[in-house]
Enzyme design. Sequence first.
Site, PDB file in Angstrom:
ATOM      1  N   HIS A 383     -12.075 -28.935  47.915  1.00 66.16           N
ATOM      2  CA  HIS A 383     -12.300 -29.143  46.524  1.00 66.16           C
ATOM      3  C   HIS A 383     -12.129 -30.734  46.552  1.00 66.16           C
ATOM      4  O   HIS A 383     -12.841 -31.400  45.588  1.00 66.16           O
ATOM      5  CB  HIS A 383     -11.732 -28.528  45.600  1.00 66.16           C
ATOM      6  CG  HIS A 383     -10.359 -28.841  45.593  1.00 66.16           C
ATOM      7  ND1 HIS A 383      -9.259 -28.152  46.245  1.00 66.16           N
ATOM      8  CD2 HIS A 383      -9.688 -29.878  44.826  1.00 66.16           C
ATOM      9  CE1 HIS A 383      -7.860 -28.858  45.852  1.00 66.16           C
ATOM     10  NE2 HIS A 383      -8.415 -29.748  45.159  1.00 66.16           N
ATOM     11  N   ASP A 437     -10.933 -22.688  50.654  1.00 66.33           N
ATOM     12  CA  ASP A 437     -10.542 -24.212  50.287  1.00 66.33           C
ATOM     13  C   ASP A 437     -10.133 -25.117  51.187  1.00 66.33           C
ATOM     14  O   ASP A 437      -9.084 -25.640  51.009  1.00 66.33           O
ATOM     15  CB  ASP A 437      -9.818 -24.158  49.007  1.00 66.33           C
ATOM     16  CG  ASP A 437      -9.917 -25.457  48.072  1.00 66.33           C
ATOM     17  OD1 ASP A 437     -10.886 -25.983  48.317  1.00 66.33           O
ATOM     18  OD2 ASP A 437      -8.852 -25.746  47.662  1.00 66.33           O
ATOM     19  N   SER A 543      -2.921 -31.802  46.555  1.00 62.94           N
ATOM     20  CA  SER A 543      -3.998 -31.015  47.207  1.00 62.94           C
ATOM     21  C   SER A 543      -4.083 -31.201  48.697  1.00 62.94           C
ATOM     22  O   SER A 543      -4.327 -32.516  49.048  1.00 62.94           O
ATOM     23  CB  SER A 543      -5.220 -30.862  46.547  1.00 62.94           C
ATOM     24  OG  SER A 543      -5.191 -30.369  45.258  1.00 62.94           O
TER      25      SER A 543
END
Length: 613
Positions: A383, A437, A543
């Site tokens: 992402h 992801d 992230s």
Amino acid sequence: MSCKKRKSQISFNPRKNKKIKDYFSQVPKEEQNDPNTVKVDSKKMPRDITNTRDQRPLSPRKTRQDQTPPLNKKITVTLGVNSRKHKNMKYELTCRETSSLYAALNTLSAVREEVESQKGREMLVCGKEGIEGYLNLGMPVCCIPEGSHVVITFCQCKSKTQENKQFFESQDQASTNYVRFCIHAVGSKRKKILKCGELQKEGNKLCVYGFKGETIRDTLRKDGRFCTFIESDDWKLINDLDTIIENTQPVDELEGKLFQVAAELPKNPRVVSVTQNSGSENRNFHKLEEYIVNEYTTLKEEGKKLRAYIKEKSEKRKKKASLFKVHKEHFGKMTRNSTPVKVVKHLSRVSDSVGFLWWNNNGNAGCATCFVFKELYILTCQHVIASIVGEGIDSSEWANIISQCVKVTFDYEELLPTGDKFFMVKPWFEISDKHLDYAVLELKENGQEVPAGLYHRIRPVPHSGLIYIIGHPEGEKKSIDCCTVVPQSSRRKKCQENFQAREEAGFCFSTSFIHMYTQRSFQEMLHNSDVVTYDTSFFGGSSGSPVFDSNGSLVAMHAAGITCTYQAGVSNIIEFGSIMESIDDHMKQDKYKEWYNTISGNVQNVEMLSIDF
């Protein structure tokens, strides 16, 4: 009023007689004392003259007979409102270089009419050609290149326009005394830096002007469009990530450059402060772009169901005030603050392989975390790559885009390193998965040593106990967060407890999904064996952070989190990361098998490094 009285007033003020002498043809001496002549001219004293183009030479600023008239400049103007009326037609504007932009624009009747019809709304002027960014309305026309094209729009803004009228006055400084530069509309740490919410969007820029010798802080403070943090000392400008410019420096060397504001945030690991009267001005978490979240509607639907269920159950509870206290005490007993020295040594070694990933894609700037997987290959969240390239970009173009705007460094432990410490990324994007992801990128060699890969440290995730995340939360220096694993069988109960506890503390049930978007519904997350769940204080910018167990083994990659908001802040409900064993298994599939065998073949005959000391 008698002519005699008027005559005495004029002779008492020789300065005004001089202005008449300077700007009009010489009056015969015998007519100078004629009260009738004076009476006619007295109706046109400077304070009574309307600001028309033909009458401007009578401005009280022009008192010297030998003063050089200001130069004119041509600008093209488009009114980006009321398209039926204006039909996107271009207006040619010729104005004096000493005029402010606002004053110059108001010489156009079409602009004046639109300003009148847009009462209560603020005018926004954005450069389209010749100059870029949203312009300060007080900017002197001499700062705008000849032939520039600007577009005018209007927006609702809390700040009152009349407060900035001091910026709309004409300027008599030489054009060489001004400095013009641009600022990203979104800050690197403190995202909300502007008063006007309409401007607070990724990709927007503000065109700022200042005087040579003036400090950066004074320039941005007088600009009038920035939030009150600009009055403090706790912010600086970042240029292309590798240059820090403190706000006490002069603006002289900023001409034509683009910067991002890095303002310090209040330090609070669990609850993010939100100013009640300023919307979301002080939130320091990164919320995903709405178009990304909208791709996965099941998560929103499940969230609504869960909130309704929790609300129904909580209404039946009588001792609501005590619930939050009991929950906090119980959680406190479950978590130790101390960390064994042996664990610290493990984490110290693997932390060298954790990198700070930064991008600036034509104004779309952001940051995340990554880590070395093997040799020049690094791992981060998929992402993150989607955020870098932006919406609607074909996947075939992703590799080229990231190679032009992504930088990685492994040395951001105190201060941002200089340019030679950064690695660029090759135009290669072949290995990724949306469900898990994750994405693999390849660094370009730059003569610097790449830290050791963590490929050989992959181990099963622990079912309970403590795990450790190493990353760059909010784009700050590298840090470690100790988290408690939430076992898969306890995920539902943990979420319900957290929702209930935060409701008792005054939280509302409007969940926000931070760090990332996710395709998994809430129910799927509860039973998903490909993720590990935990509590962490790491929010935006983290992230892609590696997750380790107490032996320094790589067990997961931090990916997502669910939060709830309340009147005074934001609190986390639960966070999760993709399990590294699942990612490793996915890489071994036929689609990526050739690549995987290539990188793993280099270690097949090498004895695994011991992670014990």
